[in-house]
Design a protein around this motif. Sequence first.
Motif, PDB file in Angstrom:
ATOM      1  N   MET A  18    -136.516 -37.150  61.095  1.00 28.85           N
ATOM      2  CA  MET A  18    -135.736 -36.504  60.026  1.00 28.85           C
ATOM      3  C   MET A  18    -134.313 -37.024  60.035  1.00 28.85           C
ATOM      4  SD  MET A  18    -137.057 -32.611  60.417  1.00 28.85           S
ATOM      5  CE  MET A  18    -138.746 -32.166  60.077  1.00 28.85           C
ATOM      6  N   LEU A  19    -133.850 -37.426  58.868  1.00 27.09           N
ATOM      7  CA  LEU A  19    -132.500 -37.962  58.719  1.00 27.09           C
ATOM      8  C   LEU A  19    -131.596 -37.054  57.899  1.00 27.09           C
ATOM      9  CD1 LEU A  19    -133.508 -41.644  57.836  1.00 27.09           C
ATOM     10  CD2 LEU A  19    -132.944 -40.702  60.100  1.00 27.09           C
ATOM     11  N   VAL A  20    -132.196 -36.149  57.137  1.00 20.64           N
ATOM     12  CA  VAL A  20    -131.459 -35.329  56.170  1.00 20.64           C
ATOM     13  C   VAL A  20    -132.042 -33.923  56.136  1.00 20.64           C
ATOM     14  CG1 VAL A  20    -130.831 -35.067  53.728  1.00 20.64           C
ATOM     15  CG2 VAL A  20    -131.097 -37.355  54.695  1.00 20.64           C
ATOM     16  N   GLU A  21    -131.164 -32.941  55.988  1.00 18.63           N
ATOM     17  CA  GLU A  21    -131.586 -31.567  55.715  1.00 18.63           C
ATOM     18  C   GLU A  21    -130.607 -31.009  54.695  1.00 18.63           C
ATOM     19  OE1 GLU A  21    -132.260 -27.367  58.128  1.00 18.63           O
ATOM     20  OE2 GLU A  21    -132.614 -29.274  59.154  1.00 18.63           O
ATOM     21  N   VAL A  22    -131.098 -30.227  53.734  1.00 12.76           N
ATOM     22  CA  VAL A  22    -130.227 -29.687  52.709  1.00 12.76           C
ATOM     23  C   VAL A  22    -130.450 -28.194  52.552  1.00 12.76           C
ATOM     24  CG1 VAL A  22    -130.040 -31.844  51.429  1.00 12.76           C
ATOM     25  CG2 VAL A  22    -131.828 -30.239  50.820  1.00 12.76           C
ATOM     26  N   GLU A  23    -129.404 -27.503  52.141  1.00 13.39           N
ATOM     27  CA  GLU A  23    -129.455 -26.087  51.795  1.00 13.39           C
ATOM     28  C   GLU A  23    -128.922 -25.938  50.380  1.00 13.39           C
ATOM     29  OE1 GLU A  23    -128.211 -24.205  56.147  1.00 13.39           O
ATOM     30  OE2 GLU A  23    -126.812 -24.098  54.482  1.00 13.39           O
ATOM     31  N   ALA A  24    -129.299 -24.861  49.722  1.00 16.17           N
ATOM     32  CA  ALA A  24    -128.778 -24.609  48.375  1.00 16.17           C
ATOM     33  C   ALA A  24    -128.613 -23.116  48.159  1.00 16.17           C
ATOM     34  CB  ALA A  24    -129.709 -25.193  47.321  1.00 16.17           C
ATOM     35  N   GLU A  25    -127.634 -22.783  47.347  1.00 19.24           N
ATOM     36  CA  GLU A  25    -127.429 -21.399  46.914  1.00 19.24           C
ATOM     37  C   GLU A  25    -127.334 -21.422  45.396  1.00 19.24           C
ATOM     38  OE1 GLU A  25    -124.199 -19.403  48.904  1.00 19.24           O
ATOM     39  OE2 GLU A  25    -124.516 -20.615  50.697  1.00 19.24           O
ATOM     40  N   ALA A  26    -128.000 -20.449  44.764  1.00 22.23           N
ATOM     41  CA  ALA A  26    -128.029 -20.392  43.315  1.00 22.23           C
ATOM     42  C   ALA A  26    -127.667 -18.993  42.847  1.00 22.23           C
ATOM     43  CB  ALA A  26    -129.411 -20.767  42.795  1.00 22.23           C
ATOM     44  N   VAL A  27    -127.116 -18.931  41.649  1.00 23.34           N
ATOM     45  CA  VAL A  27    -126.866 -17.677  40.951  1.00 23.34           C
ATOM     46  C   VAL A  27    -127.535 -17.809  39.591  1.00 23.34           C
ATOM     47  CG1 VAL A  27    -125.130 -16.112  40.012  1.00 23.34           C
ATOM     48  CG2 VAL A  27    -124.668 -17.325  42.149  1.00 23.34           C
ATOM     49  N   VAL A  28    -128.513 -16.948  39.354  1.00 26.54           N
ATOM     50  CA  VAL A  28    -129.287 -17.020  38.117  1.00 26.54           C
ATOM     51  C   VAL A  28    -128.551 -16.223  37.044  1.00 26.54           C
ATOM     52  CG1 VAL A  28    -131.514 -16.559  37.038  1.00 26.54           C
ATOM     53  CG2 VAL A  28    -131.399 -17.210  39.462  1.00 26.54           C
ATOM     54  N   THR A  29    -128.153 -16.923  36.016  1.00 27.31           N
ATOM     55  CA  THR A  29    -127.397 -16.288  34.916  1.00 27.31           C
ATOM     56  C   THR A  29    -128.195 -16.458  33.614  1.00 27.31           C
ATOM     57  OG1 THR A  29    -126.165 -18.323  34.592  1.00 27.31           O
ATOM     58  CG2 THR A  29    -125.149 -16.640  35.972  1.00 27.31           C
TER      59      THR A  29
END
Length: 129
Positions: A117-128
């Motif tokens: 594994m070379l990359v890991e990502v996280e995300a946060e969203a706000v549903v509008t």
Amino acid sequence: MRRTHVSSGTEWESTVGYSRAVRVGDRVVVSGTTATDDEGQVVGEGDPHAQAMQAFRNVESALAAADASLSDVVRTRMFVADADDWEQVGRAHGEFFADVRPAATMVEVAGFVDDAMLVEVEAEAVVTE
């Protein structure tokens, strides 16, 4: 508020005690996501751009399962095993978020649970809606 858990179906979710994503109200938080396929195998071994693309596809899938989309993302975090890969990982981020332009961070880490594994990502969203 209702709390919705999104599972990727891996054995580690129950062992470690986490969800692929969690939605509470209009917020969706996606856990650290790597470049794995449906069988848990690393995709794009040795290729940081390919791994970032797969990780972002996995994030997109988790968002969809929480009734959200990439256009709802307000924050991303990218973790890379080698800071020299920033441009390839950043290019992949741009391919998914060029029009969304969330707040973003990229940091180098000492390593991941799998050396492939070379990359890991996280995300946060706000549903509008």
